[in-house]
Design an enzyme around this catalytic site. Structure first.
Site, PDB file in Angstrom:
ATOM      1  N   GLY A  12       0.832  -1.209   0.000  1.00 32.40           N
ATOM      2  CA  GLY A  12       0.000   0.000   0.000  1.00 32.40           C
ATOM      3  C   GLY A  12       0.861   1.251   0.000  1.00 32.40           C
ATOM      4  CG  ASP A  45      -4.555  -7.518  -7.839  1.00 35.35           C
ATOM      5  OD1 ASP A  45      -4.871  -7.268  -6.646  1.00 35.35           O
ATOM      6  OD2 ASP A  45      -5.404  -7.733  -8.730  1.00 35.35           O
ATOM      7  CB  SER A 115     -10.016  -0.676  10.528  1.00 38.44           C
ATOM      8  OG  SER A 115     -11.070   0.261  10.587  1.00 38.44           O
ATOM      9  CE1 TYR A 149     -11.696  -1.179   4.973  1.00 37.34           C
ATOM     10  CE2 TYR A 149     -12.697  -0.562   7.066  1.00 37.34           C
ATOM     11  CZ  TYR A 149     -11.638  -0.504   6.189  1.00 37.34           C
ATOM     12  OH  TYR A 149     -10.507   0.213   6.514  1.00 37.34           O
TER      13      TYR A 149
HETATM   14  P1  NAI Z   1      -5.324   4.595   0.456  1.00 35.40           P
HETATM   15  O1  NAI Z   1      -6.426   4.272  -0.483  1.00 35.40           O
HETATM   16  O2  NAI Z   1      -4.791   5.982   0.495  1.00 35.40           O
HETATM   17  O3  NAI Z   1      -4.109   3.573   0.275  1.00 35.40           O
HETATM   18  C1  NAI Z   1      -4.318   2.194   0.088  1.00 35.40           C
HETATM   19  C2  NAI Z   1      -3.237   1.659  -0.832  1.00 35.40           C
HETATM   20  O4  NAI Z   1      -3.465   0.248  -1.019  1.00 35.40           O
HETATM   21  C3  NAI Z   1      -3.259   2.302  -2.220  1.00 35.40           C
HETATM   22  O5  NAI Z   1      -1.970   2.756  -2.594  1.00 35.40           O
HETATM   23  C4  NAI Z   1      -3.753   1.206  -3.118  1.00 35.40           C
HETATM   24  O6  NAI Z   1      -3.281   1.262  -4.450  1.00 35.40           O
HETATM   25  C5  NAI Z   1      -3.241  -0.041  -2.380  1.00 35.40           C
HETATM   26  N1  NAI Z   1      -3.985  -1.213  -2.828  1.00 35.40           N
HETATM   27  C6  NAI Z   1      -5.324  -1.309  -3.009  1.00 35.40           C
HETATM   28  N2  NAI Z   1      -5.642  -2.486  -3.536  1.00 35.40           N
HETATM   29  C7  NAI Z   1      -4.482  -3.161  -3.701  1.00 35.40           C
HETATM   30  C8  NAI Z   1      -4.171  -4.445  -4.228  1.00 35.40           C
HETATM   31  N3  NAI Z   1      -5.125  -5.255  -4.722  1.00 35.40           N
HETATM   32  N4  NAI Z   1      -2.876  -4.819  -4.263  1.00 35.40           N
HETATM   33  C9  NAI Z   1      -1.899  -3.992  -3.798  1.00 35.40           C
HETATM   34  N5  NAI Z   1      -2.139  -2.772  -3.296  1.00 35.40           N
HETATM   35  C10 NAI Z   1      -3.421  -2.360  -3.253  1.00 35.40           C
HETATM   36  O7  NAI Z   1      -5.912   4.198   1.891  1.00 35.40           O
HETATM   37  P2  NAI Z   1      -5.325   4.328   3.378  1.00 35.40           P
HETATM   38  O8  NAI Z   1      -6.343   5.039   4.165  1.00 35.40           O
HETATM   39  O9  NAI Z   1      -3.927   4.787   3.385  1.00 35.40           O
HETATM   40  O10 NAI Z   1      -5.402   2.781   3.812  1.00 35.40           O
HETATM   41  C11 NAI Z   1      -4.292   2.057   4.325  1.00 35.40           C
HETATM   42  C12 NAI Z   1      -4.814   1.031   5.290  1.00 35.40           C
HETATM   43  O11 NAI Z   1      -5.406   1.667   6.409  1.00 35.40           O
HETATM   44  C13 NAI Z   1      -5.899   0.112   4.725  1.00 35.40           C
HETATM   45  O12 NAI Z   1      -5.680  -1.211   5.155  1.00 35.40           O
HETATM   46  C14 NAI Z   1      -7.183   0.670   5.318  1.00 35.40           C
HETATM   47  O13 NAI Z   1      -8.180  -0.315   5.400  1.00 35.40           O
HETATM   48  C15 NAI Z   1      -6.666   1.088   6.676  1.00 35.40           C
HETATM   49  N6  NAI Z   1      -7.486   2.062   7.391  1.00 35.40           N
HETATM   50  C16 NAI Z   1      -7.715   3.310   6.874  1.00 35.40           C
HETATM   51  C17 NAI Z   1      -8.469   4.226   7.584  1.00 35.40           C
HETATM   52  C18 NAI Z   1      -8.758   5.599   7.083  1.00 35.40           C
HETATM   53  O14 NAI Z   1      -9.589   6.305   7.693  1.00 35.40           O
HETATM   54  N7  NAI Z   1      -8.125   6.077   6.023  1.00 35.40           N
HETATM   55  C19 NAI Z   1      -9.035   3.865   8.903  1.00 35.40           C
HETATM   56  C20 NAI Z   1      -8.700   2.547   9.371  1.00 35.40           C
HETATM   57  C21 NAI Z   1      -7.951   1.681   8.629  1.00 35.40           C
END
Ligand code: NAI
Length: 255
Positions: A12, A45, A115, A149
């Site tokens: 990510g 992926d 989360s 989720y």
């Molecule tokens: P984001 O959308 O900014 O980043 C997520 C990243 O995961 C992206 O770069 C995306 O391309 C990558 N990704 C998605 N599908 C993928 C796949 N199939 N294979 C490889 N990479 C993939 O989101 P964020 O907020 O930075 O999320 C990071 C983590 O934090 C996630 O696990 C999310 O569930 C968790 N989270 C986020 C919260 C929020 O409020 N933003 C709250 C609690 C948990």
């Protein structure tokens, strides 16, 4: 934090919390191998078995077979099977698949991103399928049940707790933990907040008396510590970094 340079793998890494953590660790002088479905040193992926195998293959080649920490951060909130495939099976495949590469480190660490939704309402059937079924069964269930989720995150925190003390982890001196962020200002949240009703529902479901929704840097700092040499004794935990949301939701009766 120690100045000795370490090698980290972050999934990510192209956005949000993953990107921020990569930048933070690099600014501290560490090497970070970023993995993502796009815009990363390792493009894979994590929603597919082939992509997960490719992650391990590419990281092994680039790292020379040795890393110090793995941070399974990639996640999506798309509902249904894609969410199950990435958030649960993708995260576990990252941790399990890269674990052998940690064995040559003198301070190996593993961290995942759960989360606050891990303590939200969830679906029991899907949870059981995730913890004790097969991916095929869980993907099928995810087509038809609510709270997908939240259920993937609950299952991930349960998986961490189930596995942390096993020979492969504690027995190999590898702390295995997760963080549980509240609302973090990333692309993922922006997409959900675009829709006013969803925004209202999410904000009400995750009350954050201490400071409200925050920038990803705060989550990155906690991840960096959990993955650092300093964390030699904490394992199996999901650490809430949520402005008090867990306390609001579960109160003091967890003890
Ligand atoms: P984001 O959308 O900014 O980043 C997520 C990243 O995961 C992206 O770069 C995306 O391309 C990558 N990704 C998605 N599908 C993928 C796949 N199939 N294979 C490889 N990479 C993939 O989101 P964020 O907020 O930075 O999320 C990071 C983590 O934090 C996630 O696990 C999310 O569930 C968790 N989270 C986020 C919260 C929020 O409020 N933003 C709250 C609690 C948990």
């Amino acid at each position: 934090m120690s100045n000795s340079s370490r090698t980290y793998v972050i999934t990510g890494a192209a956005s949000g919390i993953g990107r921020e953590t990569k930048q933070l660790l690099e600014s501290l002088g560490h090497r970070v191998i970023g993995a993502d479905i796009r815009d990363a040193e390792v493009v894979a992926d994590l929603g597919t078995p082939a992509g997960r195998a490719s992650l391990v293959e590419q990281v092994t080649a680039i790292s020379g077979g040795a890393i110090d920490a793995v941070l399974a951060i990639a996640g999506v909130d798309l509902g249904g099977p894609p969410t199950v495939a990435v958030n649960y099976y993708g995260a576990i495949a990252t941790l399990e698949g890269l674990r052998p590469l940690l064995l040559r480190s003198n301070a190996p660490r593993a961290v995942a991103v759960s989360s606050i939704t891990s303590v939200h309402p969830y679906n029991d059937q899907l949870l059981n399928a995730l913890l004790d079924g097969t991916e095929a069964i869980a993907l099928e269930k995810a087509e038809e049940v609510p709270f997908v989720y939240a259920t993937t995150k609950r299952a991930l925190s349960r998986w961490i707790r189930r596995n942390a003390l096993k020979a492969e982890w504690a027995g190999a001196n590898i702390p295995l933990n997760a963080i549980a962020p509240g609302l973090v200002k990333t692309e993922l949240l922006k997409r959900l907040f675009d829709e006013p009703e969803t925004r209202k529902r999410i904000s009400a479901g995750t009350p954050m008396p201490l400071g409200g929704p925050y920038e990803p840097r705060a989550a990155a700092e906690l991840l960096a510590w959990l993955a650092s040499e300093q964390n030699g004794h904490m394992t199996g935990q999901t650490i809430f970094i949520d402005g008090g949301a867990d306390v609001m939701i579960r109160g003091d009766s967890v003890w």
